[in-house]
Design a protein around this motif. Sequence first.
Motif, PDB file in Angstrom:
ATOM      1  N   GLY A  67       0.957  -1.443  -0.085  1.00  0.00           N
ATOM      2  CA  GLY A  67      -0.197  -0.096  -0.152  1.00  0.00           C
ATOM      3  C   GLY A  67       0.987   1.163   0.038  1.00  0.00           C
ATOM      4  O   GLY A  67       0.475   2.175  -0.745  1.00  0.00           O
ATOM      5  N   ALA A  68       2.115   1.298   0.851  1.00  0.00           N
ATOM      6  CA  ALA A  68       2.867   2.292   0.834  1.00  0.00           C
ATOM      7  C   ALA A  68       3.577   2.833  -0.532  1.00  0.00           C
ATOM      8  O   ALA A  68       3.693   4.033  -0.958  1.00  0.00           O
ATOM      9  CB  ALA A  68       3.979   1.993   1.697  1.00  0.00           C
ATOM     10  N   GLU A  69       3.630   1.687  -1.522  1.00  0.00           N
ATOM     11  CA  GLU A  69       4.246   1.913  -2.798  1.00  0.00           C
ATOM     12  C   GLU A  69       3.249   3.044  -3.471  1.00  0.00           C
ATOM     13  O   GLU A  69       3.665   3.641  -4.386  1.00  0.00           O
ATOM     14  CB  GLU A  69       4.125   0.524  -3.534  1.00  0.00           C
ATOM     15  CG  GLU A  69       5.553  -0.306  -2.720  1.00  0.00           C
ATOM     16  CD  GLU A  69       5.519  -1.628  -3.753  1.00  0.00           C
ATOM     17  OE1 GLU A  69       4.944  -1.716  -4.464  1.00  0.00           O
ATOM     18  OE2 GLU A  69       6.167  -2.332  -3.278  1.00  0.00           O
ATOM     19  N   VAL A  70       2.098   2.821  -3.430  1.00  0.00           N
ATOM     20  CA  VAL A  70       1.015   3.397  -4.343  1.00  0.00           C
ATOM     21  C   VAL A  70       0.339   4.851  -3.578  1.00  0.00           C
ATOM     22  O   VAL A  70      -0.521   5.702  -4.202  1.00  0.00           O
ATOM     23  CB  VAL A  70      -0.264   2.597  -4.816  1.00  0.00           C
ATOM     24  CG1 VAL A  70       0.344   1.627  -5.559  1.00  0.00           C
ATOM     25  CG2 VAL A  70      -1.373   2.118  -3.460  1.00  0.00           C
ATOM     26  N   LEU A  71       0.724   4.869  -2.120  1.00  0.00           N
ATOM     27  CA  LEU A  71      -0.044   5.885  -1.566  1.00  0.00           C
ATOM     28  C   LEU A  71       0.338   7.156  -1.887  1.00  0.00           C
ATOM     29  O   LEU A  71      -0.646   8.121  -1.943  1.00  0.00           O
ATOM     30  CB  LEU A  71       0.648   5.630   0.042  1.00  0.00           C
ATOM     31  CG  LEU A  71      -0.159   6.620   0.966  1.00  0.00           C
ATOM     32  CD1 LEU A  71      -1.537   6.400   1.422  1.00  0.00           C
ATOM     33  CD2 LEU A  71       0.859   6.634   2.550  1.00  0.00           C
TER      34      LEU A  71
END
Length: 499
Positions: free
Chosen positions: A86-90
């Motif tokens: 999730g952090a990659e697209v946040l």
Amino acid sequence: MQVGSETHTYTQLHERALLWAGALARTRPRAVGVLCAKGLTAYTGVLAALYAGAAVVPLRPDFPLARTRDMLAMSGASVLIIDDRGAEVLPDLLEDHPDTAVLAPGDEALGTLSLHAEEALEQPLPVAPEDPAYILFTSGSTGRPKGVVVAHSSASHYFGLLDARYDFTAADVFSQAFDLDFDCAMFDMFCAWGVGARLVAVPSQAYLRLPSFLAEHGITVWFSTPGTVRLARAGGGLGVDSMPGLRWSFLAGEALQCRDAADWQQAASASVLENLYGPTELTVTIAGHRWSEERSTRMAINGIVPIGALHEGHAYVLLNEAGEVTELEGELCVSGPQLCAGYLDPADEVGRFVKKDGRRWYRTGDRVREIEGGELAYIGRRDSQVQIQGWRIELAEVDHVLRRDAAVDDAVTVPVEARGSVELMTFYTGNLLPPVEFVRRLSRTLPNRMIPRFYRHLDTLPINSNKKVDRSLLAVRARELFFSGESETQPMQSRTSGA
């Protein structure tokens, strides 16, 4: 609960969820997005959102960013729980939602909410029966997803019925084959959590060695789409008694073929096999048929296992093409306690939710027929019927006849609209045959107007992320092939993710 090599106790999961819920509760969210891959953070996030009295909104990090943005905006989720994926697209996601609070338990520096042990909840916050428990998104005809709101009362009724129907215990081990944005994942999670059983996340590579995976983890309760049967068969995993440890086998999400049910039952002969049916709008599953080869095959229509009787407390009517109540066969409309609260956008409800005789009904779009014992048989989607030269043709019947041919392992027929008419194209697996041979064989059973003119051989039928045959992809590919002039010639190489 087991994810990969990690195992976590329910006490650990509960305490972690109470801690996270304390941080969520500070923002008083109505809905919480769980932007995680299937794993510990996702599972804890689901519980934490519920403990905080909010609706859970499962979101996939691997989905197109524009679609996730739409779902986040439509759901009204004011908080996101993220894992590494999730952090990659946040950053890109928050460009349109800069005020969204973020809980990043794996790296708090990425989030705006911090965790403090002294703020952990002592127990889950109370909710009202009509409060939303979760929001899931289904495909919408308008080009954007439709948000389905399921209330706590509907979920409570559903899981109460499951508790009465099945003998699950703490000694069971449940598979978790579904992604969390697929409503059947709720069955896995809450049935396992409800009795304190172990829940094992199933990685994608497990399907081609399914018997060994089940044995390795001691899985006793399996639930997946029928597509898994085809994947297991391709991996040589459906031999006699190859899955002896299963007590319960559940298949849902698409039509279950009798052949697939029989093969699965042969491999898991000690298990009870049920075909479950239910749109997301009716809270996971609303009907079930317990497989018995002799009885089920006799009751089947077009080789499709019946979907069974509706759950207690529900009513149904069948509608004809004019929307009038009819007997024996028609579009299934259901009313009762598992009916969802509605869509996030009331405009999406037009034509799907109707009021009649003082009750609210959901039009499933599925055509069924009443059969013996008060059960229902699945005929096909209302929109799977095509009209050619004034004749209505049920594509499921064409596919059924094709599958009965010894040369064909599986087949899916899709319509192609071209030059003011409709043509049928069949994608099939099995032995490569020339189109003229298909026509010759089908003409023994089907009238000429029902026989497809175009055929395309595949190594495997494409499977979407939910392990269903990707019919929409096949429809797109059929149109491409038709207009390229390749529709009757060279066999097409295929992949499990595309065609």
